[in-house]
Design an enzyme around this catalytic site. Structure first.
Site, short mmCIF file in Angstrom:
data_model
loop_
_atom_site.label_atom_id
_atom_site.label_comp_id
_atom_site.label_asym_id
_atom_site.label_seq_id
_atom_site.Cartn_x
_atom_site.Cartn_y
_atom_site.Cartn_z
N ASN A 8 -19.00 25.49 41.33
CA ASN A 8 -19.62 25.52 40.00
C ASN A 8 -20.73 24.47 40.02
O ASN A 8 -20.45 23.27 39.97
CB ASN A 8 -18.56 25.18 38.94
CG ASN A 8 -19.15 25.01 37.55
OD1 ASN A 8 -20.30 25.34 37.31
ND2 ASN A 8 -18.35 24.47 36.63
N LYS A 10 -22.89 23.84 37.80
CA LYS A 10 -23.20 23.27 36.47
C LYS A 10 -24.72 23.24 36.28
O LYS A 10 -25.41 24.14 36.75
CB LYS A 10 -22.55 21.90 36.31
CG LYS A 10 -21.04 21.96 36.65
CD LYS A 10 -20.28 20.74 36.26
CE LYS A 10 -18.81 20.92 36.63
NZ LYS A 10 -17.95 19.86 36.18
N HIS A 91 -15.26 27.27 30.36
CA HIS A 91 -15.18 25.96 31.00
C HIS A 91 -15.02 24.88 29.92
O HIS A 91 -15.61 24.99 28.84
CB HIS A 91 -16.45 25.69 31.83
CG HIS A 91 -16.31 24.50 32.71
ND1 HIS A 91 -16.44 23.22 32.22
CD2 HIS A 91 -16.01 24.37 34.03
CE1 HIS A 91 -16.23 22.36 33.21
NE2 HIS A 91 -15.97 23.04 34.32
N GLU A 93 -16.28 22.08 29.55
CA GLU A 93 -17.53 21.47 29.08
C GLU A 93 -18.16 22.32 28.00
O GLU A 93 -18.80 21.80 27.08
CB GLU A 93 -18.48 21.26 30.28
CG GLU A 93 -18.00 20.09 31.15
CD GLU A 93 -18.47 20.13 32.59
OE1 GLU A 93 -19.36 20.92 32.93
OE2 GLU A 93 -17.91 19.35 33.40
N GLU A 161 -7.93 23.58 34.88
CA GLU A 161 -8.75 22.39 35.11
C GLU A 161 -8.41 21.32 34.06
O GLU A 161 -8.92 21.37 32.93
CB GLU A 161 -10.23 22.73 34.98
CG GLU A 161 -10.72 23.75 35.98
CD GLU A 161 -12.23 23.67 36.16
OE1 GLU A 161 -12.67 23.37 37.27
OE2 GLU A 161 -12.96 23.87 35.17
N GLY A 167 -14.69 15.67 37.45
CA GLY A 167 -15.75 14.70 37.72
C GLY A 167 -15.30 13.24 37.72
O GLY A 167 -16.14 12.34 37.74
N SER A 206 -12.01 17.51 40.46
CA SER A 206 -12.07 16.55 41.57
C SER A 206 -11.43 17.05 42.86
O SER A 206 -10.91 16.26 43.65
CB SER A 206 -11.46 15.20 41.15
OG SER A 206 -12.21 14.63 40.09
P1 PGA Z 1 -15.46 18.61 39.66
O1 PGA Z 1 -15.71 19.77 38.58
O2 PGA Z 1 -15.00 19.29 40.93
O3 PGA Z 1 -16.79 17.93 39.80
O4 PGA Z 1 -14.39 17.73 39.12
C1 PGA Z 1 -14.86 20.88 38.50
C2 PGA Z 1 -15.29 21.78 37.37
O5 PGA Z 1 -15.68 21.29 36.32
O6 PGA Z 1 -15.23 23.02 37.51
#
Ligand code: PGA
Length: 249
Positions: A8, A10, A91, A93, A161, A167, A206
């Site tokens: 992803n 982003k 997601h 976010e 997630e 992150g 992560s």
């Molecule tokens: P990350 O993000 O691997 O940077 O923690 C995962 C995600 O948000 O899909």
């Protein structure tokens, strides 16, 4: 079950990054027993899909309507038209910053299916919810509301997630992942029967080359949704390798 490793990107990536995506596609070709894809910003879908026809390129969101007066939005049909094979919906976010609700996410998943895209529906609890002992309840409620009724293993996956793991470099305890993925599987089977047994449940938050082997060995962890570690070949390839190795074991 084949493991599914999805990057992803982003809000990262411009035309000059196509080379990095091509490098990832080349690396992915070394692991034919692992399904993989990269979900790029919408502006790169057409270019990446055209230049890398053998590799799955996805979007990161779509609108629930096929067309209309929705300034700035992109429909599932537009993503498919640009060459996308899949889309992420719900997601955390977007749930947080765009106030997306379970019902919106379900409608987006249905719209994506109508445009023949594979769909990854994301769910996950906040740290406050986990600390309050509500993680499973929250995630199962999101799942109930966010998944379309017509679910089938061949086009729909779930990504668990935990918001606090995204992150941050923090990941849940192994037994917490096992417990959550087991609970998700139970709900999928209760709702969809055999199709629920075959649906892939990805872990996200992560995941990296150091922890992927451990995470992918947990029962009902059928792949990963990877943010930061999907942005370059040296970070992404070890995750593909761990996925390939987990199938052999
Ligand atoms: P990350 O993000 O691997 O940077 O923690 C995962 C995600 O948000 O899909």
């Amino acid at each position: 079950m084949r493991k599914y490793i999805v990057g992803n990107w982003k809000m990262n990536g411009v035309a000059s990054d196509i080379g990095a995506i091509a490098g990832i596609a080349d690396a992915a070709a070394l692991y034919p027993l692992v399904d993989s894809a990269i979900c790029v910003p919408a502006t790169l879908v057409h270019r990446a899909a055209s230049e890398l026809p053998g590799f799955s390129i996805g979007g990161q969101d779509c609108h629930m309507q096929p067309s209309g007066a929705h300034t700035g939005c992109i429909s599932a049909g537009m993503l498919a038209d640009a060459g996308a094979k899949l889309v992420i919906v719900g997601h955390s976010e977007r749930r947080a910053a765009q106030f997306e609700q379970d019902g919106d996410i379900r409608a987006k998943a249905e719209a994506a299916k109508a445009s023949r895209l594979d769909v990854i529906v994301c769910v996950g609890e906040t740290l406050e919810e986990r600390d309050a002992g509500q993680a499973i309840e929250v995630v199962l409620r999101q799942l109930e509301g966010s998944l379309p009724d017509s679910s089938a293993a061949d086009w729909l996956s779930v990504a668990y997630e935990p918001v606090w793991a995204i992150g941050t470099g923090r990941i849940p305890e192994e037994n917490d992942v096992a417990e959550m993925h087991g609970a998700i599987r139970e709900q999928l089977v209760a709702r969809f029967g055999d199709a629920g047994q075959g649906m892939r449940i990805l872990y996200g938050g992560s995941m990296n080359g150091d922890n992927a082997a451990m995470l992918l060995a947990i029962p009902n962890v059928d792949g990963g949704l990877i943010g930061g570690a999907s942005l370059s070949v040296p970070k992404f390839e070890p995750i593909l390798a761990a996925a390939a190795k987990s199938i052999e074991e």
